[in-house]
Design an enzyme around this catalytic site. Structure first.
Site, mmCIF file in Angstrom:
data_model
loop_
_atom_site.group_PDB
_atom_site.id
_atom_site.type_symbol
_atom_site.label_atom_id
_atom_site.label_comp_id
_atom_site.label_asym_id
_atom_site.label_seq_id
_atom_site.Cartn_x
_atom_site.Cartn_y
_atom_site.Cartn_z
ATOM 1 N N LEU A 21 1.678 -8.426 -38.654
ATOM 2 C CA LEU A 21 0.423 -7.806 -39.077
ATOM 3 C C LEU A 21 -0.043 -6.730 -38.095
ATOM 4 O O LEU A 21 -1.053 -6.069 -38.339
ATOM 5 C CB LEU A 21 -0.660 -8.876 -39.218
ATOM 6 C CG LEU A 21 -0.399 -9.961 -40.262
ATOM 7 C CD1 LEU A 21 -1.520 -10.981 -40.263
ATOM 8 C CD2 LEU A 21 -0.237 -9.357 -41.651
ATOM 9 N N LYS A 77 10.399 -10.143 -24.377
ATOM 10 C CA LYS A 77 9.345 -9.871 -23.404
ATOM 11 C C LYS A 77 9.795 -9.923 -21.953
ATOM 12 O O LYS A 77 9.202 -9.264 -21.089
ATOM 13 C CB LYS A 77 8.173 -10.842 -23.619
ATOM 14 C CG LYS A 77 7.468 -10.643 -24.954
ATOM 15 C CD LYS A 77 6.331 -11.621 -25.136
ATOM 16 C CE LYS A 77 5.680 -11.423 -26.504
ATOM 17 N NZ LYS A 77 4.522 -12.320 -26.692
ATOM 18 N N ASN A 98 4.506 -7.271 -22.792
ATOM 19 C CA ASN A 98 4.353 -7.137 -24.242
ATOM 20 C C ASN A 98 3.799 -5.774 -24.641
ATOM 21 O O ASN A 98 3.667 -5.489 -25.824
ATOM 22 C CB ASN A 98 3.463 -8.255 -24.809
ATOM 23 C CG ASN A 98 1.985 -7.998 -24.588
ATOM 24 O OD1 ASN A 98 1.584 -7.494 -23.534
ATOM 25 N ND2 ASN A 98 1.166 -8.336 -25.565
ATOM 26 N N ASP A 113 -0.821 -10.358 -23.411
ATOM 27 C CA ASP A 113 -0.818 -11.759 -23.850
ATOM 28 C C ASP A 113 -1.701 -12.579 -22.906
ATOM 29 O O ASP A 113 -2.444 -13.466 -23.332
ATOM 30 C CB ASP A 113 0.600 -12.336 -23.812
ATOM 31 C CG ASP A 113 1.458 -11.864 -24.975
ATOM 32 O OD1 ASP A 113 0.900 -11.499 -26.016
ATOM 33 O OD2 ASP A 113 2.694 -11.874 -24.834
ATOM 34 N N GLY A 137 6.156 -24.586 -24.111
ATOM 35 C CA GLY A 137 6.744 -23.252 -24.148
ATOM 36 C C GLY A 137 6.515 -22.508 -22.852
ATOM 37 O O GLY A 137 5.378 -22.347 -22.414
ATOM 38 N N GLY A 140 8.325 -15.863 -22.419
ATOM 39 C CA GLY A 140 7.465 -14.740 -22.067
ATOM 40 C C GLY A 140 6.009 -14.983 -22.405
ATOM 41 O O GLY A 140 5.121 -14.787 -21.571
ATOM 42 N N ALA A 141 5.733 -15.446 -23.626
ATOM 43 C CA ALA A 141 4.350 -15.728 -24.017
ATOM 44 C C ALA A 141 3.818 -16.956 -23.295
ATOM 45 O O ALA A 141 2.665 -16.984 -22.858
ATOM 46 C CB ALA A 141 4.256 -15.925 -25.525
ATOM 47 N N ILE A 231 -0.398 -20.269 -30.469
ATOM 48 C CA ILE A 231 -0.393 -18.810 -30.421
ATOM 49 C C ILE A 231 0.379 -18.209 -31.596
ATOM 50 O O ILE A 231 0.373 -16.994 -31.792
ATOM 51 C CB ILE A 231 0.169 -18.273 -29.095
ATOM 52 C CG1 ILE A 231 1.681 -18.487 -28.994
ATOM 53 C CG2 ILE A 231 -0.558 -18.895 -27.908
ATOM 54 C CD1 ILE A 231 2.310 -17.693 -27.860
ATOM 55 N N TYR A 233 0.936 -16.969 -35.239
ATOM 56 C CA TYR A 233 0.001 -16.509 -36.272
ATOM 57 C C TYR A 233 0.705 -16.194 -37.588
ATOM 58 O O TYR A 233 0.059 -15.773 -38.558
ATOM 59 C CB TYR A 233 -0.784 -15.278 -35.790
ATOM 60 C CG TYR A 233 0.022 -13.992 -35.735
ATOM 61 C CD1 TYR A 233 0.084 -13.137 -36.832
ATOM 62 C CD2 TYR A 233 0.715 -13.630 -34.595
ATOM 63 C CE1 TYR A 233 0.817 -11.962 -36.791
ATOM 64 C CE2 TYR A 233 1.440 -12.461 -34.542
ATOM 65 C CZ TYR A 233 1.487 -11.628 -35.640
ATOM 66 O OH TYR A 233 2.220 -10.464 -35.591
ATOM 67 N N GLY A 254 -3.652 -18.859 -33.838
ATOM 68 C CA GLY A 254 -3.012 -17.713 -33.221
ATOM 69 C C GLY A 254 -3.648 -16.373 -33.559
ATOM 70 O O GLY A 254 -3.411 -15.383 -32.858
#
Length: 300
Positions: A21, A77, A98, A113, A137, A140-141, A231, A233, A254
């Site tokens: 999006l 990332k 990012n 992020d 997790g 990268g995020a 996170i 979405y 997210g």
């Protein structure tokens, strides 16, 4: 000097991003601000058949053909860091990028992020208890979220990842930057047990997103009184968020982080601060048009 205010060509580099999006969010906000020369494209590695390891080359090629800024998403990332000329303090701290801004031919990496999740947490769960939190997790995020949680005041942070060494690395780096936060790597199988004495849990893994169905841990481990953040979405209402909502848990979807990091990225690549509330409303409209249930306002 950055690009002229009237001309911005932005790209999103990642794999499996056809349903992103971000293009709609960015271009709608650019139109609202009168930036008629703003363009946002998808650079999908799955479509081009390029492996994630080659993302750094993709970045350089994009700049060579005129891109003035880039977003970077899963699974690139951390890979792209080696392709950059400079890192912001946040990107250096997190070890992941990012957002890339092109200045005088130099590629400067940022991490929105980190700032985006922190802003989303403060807006969406403003009065929540942050003493003990579990993070699923450490990519990268996940690394960015770990730093944001420590910055928010989490005292005891337990981090799990499919790659235990990666979880241990993030724990060590967060502990060095935030000595007051106790960080402990745990196995994914240990998440359920850790949740029994936790205030909240965050999913920063790809599990739950389109193409990666499921939950990062057994949702039966959730319990009332626990706050739950995701996170992911795409979809907004993940299996984890749905299970948490059914239990009456406070949740952070997210979409909150998506809007906050997109606003920060927009400001970096244009030099113009967008209206996050307008972007949040537009995200709700986009999701409603797709028939997607939204928690954007429910989770405030």
């Amino acid at each position: 000097m950055g690009p002229e205010p009237s001309r911005h060509r932005i790209g999103l580099v990642g794999a499996g991003i056809a349903t992103s999006l971000s293009p709609a969010l960015h271009t709608h906000e650019a139109d609202a601000l009168g930036l008629t020369g703003y363009r946002y494209d998808l650079i999908d590695l799955d479509v081009s058949g390029v492996p994630a390891e080659s993302a750094r080359t993709v970045l350089r090629d994009a700049v060579a053909v005129g891109y003035t800024g880039l977003n970077v998403t899963h699974p690139c990332k951390q890979v792209v860091v080696a392709a950059l000329d400079e890192l912001s303090a946040d990107a250096r701290l997190v070890g992941a990028v990012n957002t890339v801004v092109v200045r005088d031919g130099r590629l400067v990496g940022h991490n929105t992020d980190h700032s985006g999740f922190l802003a989303a947490l403060r807006r969406g769960l403003p009065d929540t208890t942050l003493d003990r939190v579990v993070l699923a997790g450490a990519g990268g995020a996940g690394s960015a979220v770990a730093y944001a949680l420590a910055a928010a005041g989490v005292r005891d942070l337990r981090i799990a990842d499919a790659d235990p060494a990666r979880a241990a690395d993030v724990c060590a780096r967060v502990a060095a930057a935030f000595p007051s936060t106790r960080t402990t790597p745990i196995l994914v199988d240990a998440i359920a047990g850790a949740l029994r004495s936790s205030d909240g849990v965050v999913n920063a893994s790809p599990i739950g997103m389109v193409g990666h169905p499921g939950t990062p841990f057994d949702p039966d481990a959730l319990h009332p009184g626990l706050w739950v953040a995701d996170i992911v979405y795409r979809p907004l209402r993940t299996e984890l968020i749905s299970a948490a909502t059914a239990l009456g848990c406070d949740v952070l979807d997210g979409g909150q982080m998506l809007v906050a990091q997109a606003a920060d990225t927009f400001a970096l690549v244009t030099g113009i601060r967008p209206d996050p509330e307008r972007m949040r409303r537009h995200l709700g409209e986009l999701l409603a048009a797709q028939g997607v249930p939204t928690l954007l306002e429910e989770s405030r």
